[in-house]
Design a protein around this motif. Structure first.
Motif, PDB file in Angstrom:
ATOM      1  N   ARG A  24       0.568  -1.250   0.041  1.00 47.01           N
ATOM      2  CA  ARG A  24       0.012   0.034  -0.022  1.00 47.01           C
ATOM      3  C   ARG A  24       0.814   1.150  -0.173  1.00 47.01           C
ATOM      4  NH1 ARG A  24      -2.019   3.380   3.800  1.00 47.01           N
ATOM      5  NH2 ARG A  24      -1.468   2.261   5.526  1.00 47.01           N
ATOM      6  N   LEU A  25       1.712   1.211   0.890  1.00 55.13           N
ATOM      7  CA  LEU A  25       2.875   2.375   0.859  1.00 55.13           C
ATOM      8  C   LEU A  25       3.538   2.634  -0.714  1.00 55.13           C
ATOM      9  CD1 LEU A  25       4.737   1.843   4.241  1.00 55.13           C
ATOM     10  CD2 LEU A  25       2.645   3.342   3.870  1.00 55.13           C
ATOM     11  N   LYS A  27       2.187   2.310  -3.232  1.00 53.99           N
ATOM     12  CA  LYS A  27       1.382   2.908  -4.229  1.00 53.99           C
ATOM     13  C   LYS A  27       0.600   4.336  -3.861  1.00 53.99           C
ATOM     14  CE  LYS A  27      -0.078  -1.859  -5.601  1.00 53.99           C
ATOM     15  NZ  LYS A  27      -1.198  -2.629  -5.468  1.00 53.99           N
ATOM     16  N   ASP A  28       1.067   4.672  -2.613  1.00 58.69           N
ATOM     17  CA  ASP A  28       0.443   5.789  -2.009  1.00 58.69           C
ATOM     18  C   ASP A  28       1.519   6.950  -1.487  1.00 58.69           C
ATOM     19  OD1 ASP A  28      -1.020   7.674  -0.709  1.00 58.69           O
ATOM     20  OD2 ASP A  28      -2.673   6.581   0.021  1.00 58.69           O
ATOM     21  N   PRO A  29       1.881   7.853  -2.309  1.00 60.25           N
ATOM     22  CA  PRO A  29       3.028   8.855  -1.683  1.00 60.25           C
ATOM     23  C   PRO A  29       2.515   9.515  -0.480  1.00 60.25           C
ATOM     24  CG  PRO A  29       2.528   9.116  -4.098  1.00 60.25           C
ATOM     25  CD  PRO A  29       1.436   8.338  -3.748  1.00 60.25           C
ATOM     26  N   ASP A  30       1.294   9.788  -0.224  1.00 59.47           N
ATOM     27  CA  ASP A  30       0.880  10.375   0.934  1.00 59.47           C
ATOM     28  C   ASP A  30       1.079   9.668   2.104  1.00 59.47           C
ATOM     29  OD1 ASP A  30       0.380  12.867  -0.066  1.00 59.47           O
ATOM     30  OD2 ASP A  30      -1.743  12.569  -0.442  1.00 59.47           O
ATOM     31  N   ALA A  31       0.480   8.370   2.002  1.00 56.21           N
ATOM     32  CA  ALA A  31       0.777   7.227   3.015  1.00 56.21           C
ATOM     33  C   ALA A  31       2.104   7.061   3.460  1.00 56.21           C
ATOM     34  CB  ALA A  31      -0.047   5.990   2.642  1.00 56.21           C
ATOM     35  N   ARG A  33       4.671   8.956   2.892  1.00 51.17           N
ATOM     36  CA  ARG A  33       5.192  10.053   3.764  1.00 51.17           C
ATOM     37  C   ARG A  33       5.046  10.096   5.129  1.00 51.17           C
ATOM     38  NH1 ARG A  33       4.649  13.139  -0.303  1.00 51.17           N
ATOM     39  NH2 ARG A  33       2.546  13.716   0.317  1.00 51.17           N
ATOM     40  N   THR A  73       9.687   6.433  -7.862  1.00 46.35           N
ATOM     41  CA  THR A  73       8.171   7.041  -8.037  1.00 46.35           C
ATOM     42  C   THR A  73       8.276   7.859  -6.512  1.00 46.35           C
ATOM     43  OG1 THR A  73       7.131   5.357  -6.720  1.00 46.35           O
ATOM     44  CG2 THR A  73       7.068   5.203  -9.093  1.00 46.35           C
ATOM     45  N   ALA A  75       6.361   7.674  -4.026  1.00 45.61           N
ATOM     46  CA  ALA A  75       5.928   6.881  -3.222  1.00 45.61           C
ATOM     47  C   ALA A  75       7.253   5.852  -2.642  1.00 45.61           C
ATOM     48  CB  ALA A  75       4.620   5.826  -3.434  1.00 45.61           C
TER      49      ALA A  75
END
Length: 319
Positions: A24-25, A27-31, A33, A73, A75
């Protein structure tokens, strides 16, 4: 690689999917970070982190401690920064402070470079002075091709001058500086990749930026983009062949040929000829292996370079 991965899996077997939701991390830059990486080493110690880095690289399809074949990327960048940060930090508080300081430094950098490219000051007089000639050519060059080239070199040079630039980044602790440099490196990688794709299309479809047609500054700009195409040695070799033919016609600066010759040699594991490539060790500049150390100054003089000793003295090495 399988053995290393098996060891990493064994070491991290006690972690559940909610402890480190890697997929999940990634795939999700905000998560990635905002994830609390400190809990991964809490009660386990810093030795718990290297196996997690090994797992993350495998999940990214890359090999750890091997030159990357592509740019990270956003993420992926945040996951690697998070893991390296908690491995080096001495406390949860220090890690959070340095993580936030690095994030702030990168925001300031992005704003400064955007202002610079828009024709305003970056906030660093030295950087403005260094980049302005490229930006001027990006506005005034007589050809659209030359203007695009100059703008691309402006971005190439600006991002490289960002490393350790306190005027842009502000004062940072050693860990915050490392975390900041990780993000700068990703930005540089993307700029290089875009520039290489562009100049490859240009050269293969329209030829080189010959001095007689585009001028010495544009020809040097084109060489610089090829020089920085380290991820595509085949293309660098192609350009080297072109420059070899063009230097006898006065259509390229022989120094450009010399620098690229050494770059290609170093990138393919061969000794260099002119001594332009090197590094720092124990606070001193050293030269990568040479074809002929006894003749290197003669060879350098033939293409208009100073002696190797004078060249190395120009560099400042920091331990």
């Amino acid at each position: 690689m399988k053995a290393v991965l098996a060891l990493a899996l064994a070491v991290t077997a006690g972690l559940g999917p909610t402890d480190f939701p890697l997929q999940r991390l990634l795939k999700d830059p905000d998560a990635a970070r905002t994830f609390d990486y400190w809990r991964l080493r809490e009660r386990r110690g810093p030795e718990a982190i290297p196996p997690l880095r090994t797992l993350s690289y495998a999940a990214m399809g890359l090999k750890e401690n091997v030159p990357e074949t592509r740019c990270f990327t956003d993420a992926e960048t945040e996951v690697q920064a998070g893991l390296k940060g908690v491995e080096s930090a001495i406390s949860s508080m220090q890690w959070r402070e340095d993580r936030d300081a690095a994030a702030g430094a990168v925001r300031r950098l992005d704003q400064a470079l955007a202002a610079l490219m828009a024709g305003h000051s970056s906030g660093d007089v030295a950087l403005d002075r260094a980049i302005q000639p490229f930006l001027n050519r990006a506005r005034t060059d007589k050809t659209a091709r030359g203007r695009e080239l100059a703008l691309r070199v402006a971005k190439d040079q600006a991002i490289r001058r960002a490393y350790g630039n306190q005027a842009l980044l502000g004062p940072l602790s050693p860990l915050a500086a490392r975390l900041t440099n990780q993000r700068i490196a990703v930005r540089a990688c993307r700029i290089d990749a875009d520039n290489v794709a562009w100049i490859k299309r240009e050269v293969r479809s329209r030829g080189w930026f010959e001095i007689s047609r585009y001028g010495r500054e544009a020809e040097k700009d084109a060489w610089l983009l090829a020089q920085h195409a380290d991820g595509d040695v085949t293309f660098q070799t192609e350009i080297l062949t072109r420059l070899d033919a063009l230097q006898t016609k006065g259509e390229t600066d022989p120094k450009n040929y010399a620098y690229l010759y050494d770059r290609v040699a170093t990138n393919t594991g061969r000794p260099q000829r002119y001594g332009t490539q090197g590094g720092c060790r124990d606070g001193r500049r050293f030269t990568f292996p040479l074809e002929d150390s006894a003749k290197v100054d003669q060879l350098r003089a033939e293409v208009g370079l100073t002696t190797l000793a004078e060249y190395n003295a120009r560099f400042t090495c920091r331990d």
